[in-house]
Design a protein around this motif. Structure first.
Motif, PDB file in Angstrom:
ATOM      1  N   LEU A 176       9.921   1.120   4.983  1.00 23.21           N
ATOM      2  CA  LEU A 176      11.169   0.349   4.941  1.00 23.21           C
ATOM      3  C   LEU A 176      11.956   0.514   6.235  1.00 23.21           C
ATOM      4  CD1 LEU A 176      12.478   0.954   1.303  1.00 23.21           C
ATOM      5  CD2 LEU A 176      11.264  -1.025   2.196  1.00 23.21           C
ATOM      6  N   ALA A 177      11.929   1.714   6.808  1.00 14.53           N
ATOM      7  CA  ALA A 177      12.647   1.931   8.061  1.00 14.53           C
ATOM      8  C   ALA A 177      12.050   1.098   9.187  1.00 14.53           C
ATOM      9  CB  ALA A 177      12.616   3.422   8.420  1.00 14.53           C
ATOM     10  N   LYS A 178      10.739   0.977   9.217  1.00 18.11           N
ATOM     11  CA  LYS A 178      10.102   0.140  10.236  1.00 18.11           C
ATOM     12  C   LYS A 178      10.476  -1.325  10.046  1.00 18.11           C
ATOM     13  CE  LYS A 178       6.056   3.096  11.036  1.00 18.11           C
ATOM     14  NZ  LYS A 178       4.584   3.184  10.948  1.00 18.11           N
TER      15      LYS A 178
ATOM     16  N   ALA B 213       9.152  -3.235 -11.182  1.00 20.88           N
ATOM     17  CA  ALA B 213       8.017  -3.785 -11.927  1.00 20.88           C
ATOM     18  C   ALA B 213       8.311  -5.179 -12.462  1.00 20.88           C
ATOM     19  CB  ALA B 213       7.641  -2.848 -13.071  1.00 20.88           C
ATOM     20  N   ASP B 214       9.572  -5.461 -12.778  1.00 15.95           N
ATOM     21  CA  ASP B 214       9.938  -6.753 -13.365  1.00 15.95           C
ATOM     22  C   ASP B 214      10.377  -7.782 -12.324  1.00 15.95           C
ATOM     23  OD1 ASP B 214       9.446  -5.620 -15.851  1.00 15.95           O
ATOM     24  OD2 ASP B 214      11.536  -4.972 -16.096  1.00 15.95           O
ATOM     25  N   VAL B 215      10.320  -7.426 -11.061  1.00 13.34           N
ATOM     26  CA  VAL B 215      10.767  -8.332  -9.999  1.00 13.34           C
ATOM     27  C   VAL B 215       9.597  -9.200  -9.552  1.00 13.34           C
ATOM     28  CG1 VAL B 215      11.742  -8.481  -7.677  1.00 13.34           C
ATOM     29  CG2 VAL B 215      12.498  -6.684  -9.245  1.00 13.34           C
ATOM     30  N   ARG B 216       9.807 -10.507  -9.546  1.00 13.21           N
ATOM     31  CA  ARG B 216       8.763 -11.431  -9.106  1.00 13.21           C
ATOM     32  C   ARG B 216       8.809 -11.576  -7.595  1.00 13.21           C
ATOM     33  NH1 ARG B 216       8.977 -16.948 -12.296  1.00 13.21           N
ATOM     34  NH2 ARG B 216       7.145 -17.216 -10.963  1.00 13.21           N
TER      35      ARG B 216
ATOM     36  N   SER C 202       0.818  -1.211   0.000  1.00 15.29           N
ATOM     37  CA  SER C 202       0.000   0.000   0.000  1.00 15.29           C
ATOM     38  C   SER C 202       0.850   1.258   0.000  1.00 15.29           C
ATOM     39  CB  SER C 202      -0.933  -0.014   1.221  1.00 15.29           C
ATOM     40  OG  SER C 202      -1.675   1.182   1.300  1.00 15.29           O
ATOM     41  N   GLN C 203       1.882   1.306   0.853  1.00 13.54           N
ATOM     42  CA  GLN C 203       2.687   2.513   0.994  1.00 13.54           C
ATOM     43  C   GLN C 203       3.746   2.644  -0.096  1.00 13.54           C
ATOM     44  OE1 GLN C 203       1.917   4.787   3.265  1.00 13.54           O
ATOM     45  NE2 GLN C 203       0.293   3.489   4.071  1.00 13.54           N
ATOM     46  N   CYS C 204       4.134   1.533  -0.716  1.00 12.81           N
ATOM     47  CA  CYS C 204       5.214   1.555  -1.705  1.00 12.81           C
ATOM     48  C   CYS C 204       4.725   1.141  -3.094  1.00 12.81           C
ATOM     49  CB  CYS C 204       6.347   0.630  -1.269  1.00 12.81           C
ATOM     50  SG  CYS C 204       7.119   1.064   0.305  1.00 12.81           S
ATOM     51  N   SER C 205       3.445   1.296  -3.359  1.00 14.31           N
ATOM     52  CA  SER C 205       2.907   0.848  -4.653  1.00 14.31           C
ATOM     53  C   SER C 205       3.560   1.578  -5.819  1.00 14.31           C
ATOM     54  CB  SER C 205       1.388   1.050  -4.684  1.00 14.31           C
ATOM     55  OG  SER C 205       1.071   2.420  -4.442  1.00 14.31           O
ATOM     56  N   ALA C 206       3.759   2.904  -5.683  1.00 14.93           N
ATOM     57  CA  ALA C 206       4.379   3.668  -6.772  1.00 14.93           C
ATOM     58  C   ALA C 206       5.841   3.269  -6.962  1.00 14.93           C
ATOM     59  CB  ALA C 206       4.273   5.162  -6.473  1.00 14.93           C
ATOM     60  N   GLU C 207       6.560   3.072  -5.860  1.00 12.31           N
ATOM     61  CA  GLU C 207       7.972   2.690  -5.954  1.00 12.31           C
ATOM     62  C   GLU C 207       8.135   1.294  -6.551  1.00 12.31           C
ATOM     63  OE1 GLU C 207       7.627   6.032  -3.279  1.00 12.31           O
ATOM     64  OE2 GLU C 207       6.559   4.134  -3.411  1.00 12.31           O
ATOM     65  N   ILE C 208       7.244   0.378  -6.182  1.00 14.76           N
ATOM     66  CA  ILE C 208       7.311  -0.969  -6.761  1.00 14.76           C
ATOM     67  C   ILE C 208       7.054  -0.910  -8.258  1.00 14.76           C
ATOM     68  CG2 ILE C 208       6.189  -3.226  -6.785  1.00 14.76           C
ATOM     69  CD1 ILE C 208       5.730  -2.936  -3.803  1.00 14.76           C
TER      70      ILE C 208
ATOM     71  N   ARG D 180      15.213  -1.671  -1.339  1.00 18.67           N
ATOM     72  CA  ARG D 180      16.377  -1.207  -0.589  1.00 18.67           C
ATOM     73  C   ARG D 180      17.484  -0.727  -1.528  1.00 18.67           C
ATOM     74  NH1 ARG D 180      17.055  -5.804   4.198  1.00 18.67           N
ATOM     75  NH2 ARG D 180      15.316  -5.085   5.521  1.00 18.67           N
ATOM     76  N   GLU D 181      17.599  -1.381  -2.672  1.00 21.45           N
ATOM     77  CA  GLU D 181      18.644  -0.997  -3.621  1.00 21.45           C
ATOM     78  C   GLU D 181      18.397   0.385  -4.204  1.00 21.45           C
ATOM     79  OE1 GLU D 181      20.533  -2.622  -7.856  1.00 21.45           O
ATOM     80  OE2 GLU D 181      19.052  -3.809  -6.747  1.00 21.45           O
ATOM     81  N   HIS D 182      17.109   0.757  -4.349  1.00 20.00           N
ATOM     82  CA  HIS D 182      16.763   2.027  -4.985  1.00 20.00           C
ATOM     83  C   HIS D 182      16.276   3.076  -3.988  1.00 20.00           C
ATOM     84  CE1 HIS D 182      16.380  -0.973  -8.276  1.00 20.00           C
ATOM     85  NE2 HIS D 182      16.816   0.004  -9.040  1.00 20.00           N
ATOM     86  N   VAL D 183      16.502   2.840  -2.698  1.00 11.57           N
ATOM     87  CA  VAL D 183      15.927   3.738  -1.697  1.00 11.57           C
ATOM     88  C   VAL D 183      16.493   5.148  -1.795  1.00 11.57           C
ATOM     89  CG1 VAL D 183      17.620   3.194   0.096  1.00 11.57           C
ATOM     90  CG2 VAL D 183      15.310   3.866   0.756  1.00 11.57           C
ATOM     91  N   SER D 184      17.701   5.303  -2.323  1.00 11.36           N
ATOM     92  CA  SER D 184      18.315   6.628  -2.420  1.00 11.36           C
ATOM     93  C   SER D 184      18.047   7.300  -3.761  1.00 11.36           C
ATOM     94  CB  SER D 184      19.830   6.524  -2.190  1.00 11.36           C
ATOM     95  OG  SER D 184      20.122   5.998  -0.910  1.00 11.36           O
ATOM     96  N   LYS D 185      17.303   6.648  -4.640  1.00  6.47           N
ATOM     97  CA  LYS D 185      17.041   7.215  -5.961  1.00  6.47           C
ATOM     98  C   LYS D 185      16.031   8.360  -5.875  1.00  6.47           C
ATOM     99  CE  LYS D 185      19.570   4.318  -8.398  1.00  6.47           C
ATOM    100  NZ  LYS D 185      18.918   3.310  -9.240  1.00  6.47           N
ATOM    101  N   ARG D 186      16.113   9.242  -6.824  1.00  4.67           N
ATOM    102  CA  ARG D 186      15.170  10.355  -6.892  1.00  4.67           C
ATOM    103  C   ARG D 186      13.774   9.823  -7.252  1.00  4.67           C
ATOM    104  NH1 ARG D 186      16.918  15.395 -10.462  1.00  4.67           N
ATOM    105  NH2 ARG D 186      18.488  15.371  -8.786  1.00  4.67           N
ATOM    106  N   GLY D 187      12.774  10.310  -6.582  1.00  5.86           N
ATOM    107  CA  GLY D 187      11.414   9.847  -6.807  1.00  5.86           C
ATOM    108  C   GLY D 187      10.946   8.810  -5.812  1.00  5.86           C
ATOM    109  N   PHE D 188      11.828   8.412  -4.904  1.00  8.99           N
ATOM    110  CA  PHE D 188      11.456   7.456  -3.867  1.00  8.99           C
ATOM    111  C   PHE D 188      10.728   8.217  -2.767  1.00  8.99           C
ATOM    112  CE2 PHE D 188      11.738   3.919  -1.029  1.00  8.99           C
ATOM    113  CZ  PHE D 188      11.970   2.817  -1.840  1.00  8.99           C
ATOM    114  N   GLY D 189       9.454   7.889  -2.552  1.00 11.38           N
ATOM    115  CA  GLY D 189       8.588   8.657  -1.670  1.00 11.38           C
ATOM    116  C   GLY D 189       8.892   8.497  -0.195  1.00 11.38           C
TER     117      GLY D 189
END
Length: 440
Positions: A218-220, A188-191, A177-183, A202-211
């Motif tokens: 993720l911190a929790k 999108a191609d990860v099963r 629910s909270q990471c739907s846009a980031e997923i 976690r790999e893309h947590v520092s990328k621009r656009g990560f809400g």
């Protein structure tokens, strides 16, 4: 669900749309499906699709279901479906596996869809979460925030759900629910499965656009994994053996002592465990300060961050700042965490960096030796020149022998790797999804 055969097919179709949060499903229908799933979770025989396709798997995996329910009960009280979830990877019938997966997905979204879990946590929900609305895993999140005050039976239910969610994101409703846009943007191609979606986020947590909402989620999850290692699927898989061998005195505690012990013993743990600890530390610095409880992973570095790297952005910049001032870090545990995070960020082990630096320092010396050899060849007498040639021939023979031995070793390694892959593929055909060399 037009064209779907009856005998449970329509119910399974509607469950799938509810689990996918299809907006075309009305709220009344959604409520009816959840109620029907809750009733069927008490006894698998109330689910016609599961009763039809899971009979053989139930008889093999849950032998107690071959007998009538316990005296005084007319249902199995959810034990059969709980057994199927526990052995989901061993279910052979794909339609049965799909039914069990749908049931688990709905239960992760709404605890009321799992009658067994709802009954075991009824008092705790009434005490700690009276105003929480069902859906999107909110009740499980509320229970997790009060896990220190839960009764043992409800805490066991919560841990089972959290372990299941750590393995696959499809059973983690709050994350979806909270990471739907980031997923959708980054993964999108990860099963789902084997914690692949969590690793991708976690790999893309520092990328621009990560809400920010996804970062908080993720911190929790990271904070819980620090306190309970088995709530991080890949960390638990990689470090379970090292924890038993080197940190046995910390197992069973809920204070994060096991992860802390592994960090202190990082130089003696396996390479797989060290790699997972490095990723955990790297993500911890990337999420530094996101939520208050997240600092439990890197709380040893709070003083050094304030003293040496105040104002640096969380992530690579903060790690690089602390790594440059490693000699000034007073806390040994903080220095170990920074080393883990830096090694993960650079993707090169520390000993490799030191070896490269040593080789670069030796380049001028090697160049001087080559110049001396060239001058000696030009000024040498014929006899010494022939002696030098014979020495070079002997060295060439030694080099050839060394290269041949290296080629043989590499060929043997490739053969062993091929045999390992064939064996792993054979195990996958038998139903296993991961092969651990230590235990088989």
């Amino acid at each position: 669900c037009s064209g779907v055969p009856h005998a449970g097919g329509v119910l399974a179709c509607l469950q799938r749309h509810v689990a996918d949060k299809d907006p075309e499903v009305s709220s009344r229908c959604r409520h009816a499906i959840i109620s029907r799933t809750a009733a069927a979770s008490q006894d698998y025989r109330l689910n016609p699709f599961m009763r039809k396709h899971c009979a053989s798997d139930i008889s093999q995996l849950c032998s107690f279901a071959n007998l009538p329910p316990e005296p005084g009960h007319v249902t199995y009280q959810g034990k059969v479906i709980h057994c199927l979830r526990k052995h989901r990877d061993e279910v052979r019938n794909p339609q049965c596996r799909e039914a069990v997966t749908l049931d688990a997905r709905l239960a992760s979204q709404n605890i009321k869809a799992d009658r067994r879990a709802a009954l075991l946590c009824r008092r705790d929900l009434a005490k700690h979460c009276p105003s929480v609305r069902p859906g999107s895993g909110r009740m499980y999140e509320c229970l997790a925030e009060h896990d220190a005050d839960l009764r043992p039976s409800c805490l066991a239910v919560l841990r089972e759900q959290q372990v299941e969610a750590s393995r696959s994101a499809q059973y983690d409703a709050p994350l979806q629910s909270q990471c739907s846009a980031e997923i959708a943007d980054f993964c999108a191609d990860v099963r789902p499965g084997q914690a692949a979606v969590m690793a991708c986020l976690r790999e893309h947590v520092s990328k621009r656009g990560f809400g920010p909402r996804c970062k908080v989620t993720l911190a929790k999850r990271l904070s819980r994994a620090t306190q309970h290692m088995r709530l991080d699927y890949r960390l638990n898989l990689a470090c379970k053996g090292d924890a038993r061998e080197r940190c046995a005195h910390t197992l069973g505690r809920s204070t994060g002592d096991t992860v802390t012990c592994l960090i202190d013993e990082q130089r003696s743990v396996s390479s797989m465990c060290r790699a997972q600890l490095g990723q955990l530390a790297h993500v911890g610095f990337a999420l530094y300060g996101t939520v208050r409880s997240e600092k439990a992973l890197i709380r040893a570095c709070d003083a050094d961050v304030q003293a040496h790297c105040y104002g640096k952005r969380p992530g690579q910049e903060l790690v690089g700042c602390l790594a440059q001032r490693a000699a000034q870090i007073a806390d040994e545990r903080c220095r170990a965490i920074v080393e883990l995070a830096y090694d993960d960020a650079t993707a090169m082990p520390r000993d490799s960096l030191e070896g490269l630096q040593s080789a670069l320092q030796q380049l001028p010396t090697m160049q001087n030796k080559l110049n001396d050899l060239s001058n000696a060849m030009h000024s040498a007498s014929p006899e010494s020149y022939e002696q030098l040639l014979r020495s070079m021939e002997a060295n060439r023979a030694l080099v050839s022998t060394t290269l041949l031995a290296a080629f043989v070793v590499i060929a043997l390694g490739l053969c062993c790797g091929a045999l390992y892959c064939v064996r792993e593929a054979h195990l996958r055909t038998k139903g296993y999804t991961y092969f651990v060399p230590k235990t088989g």
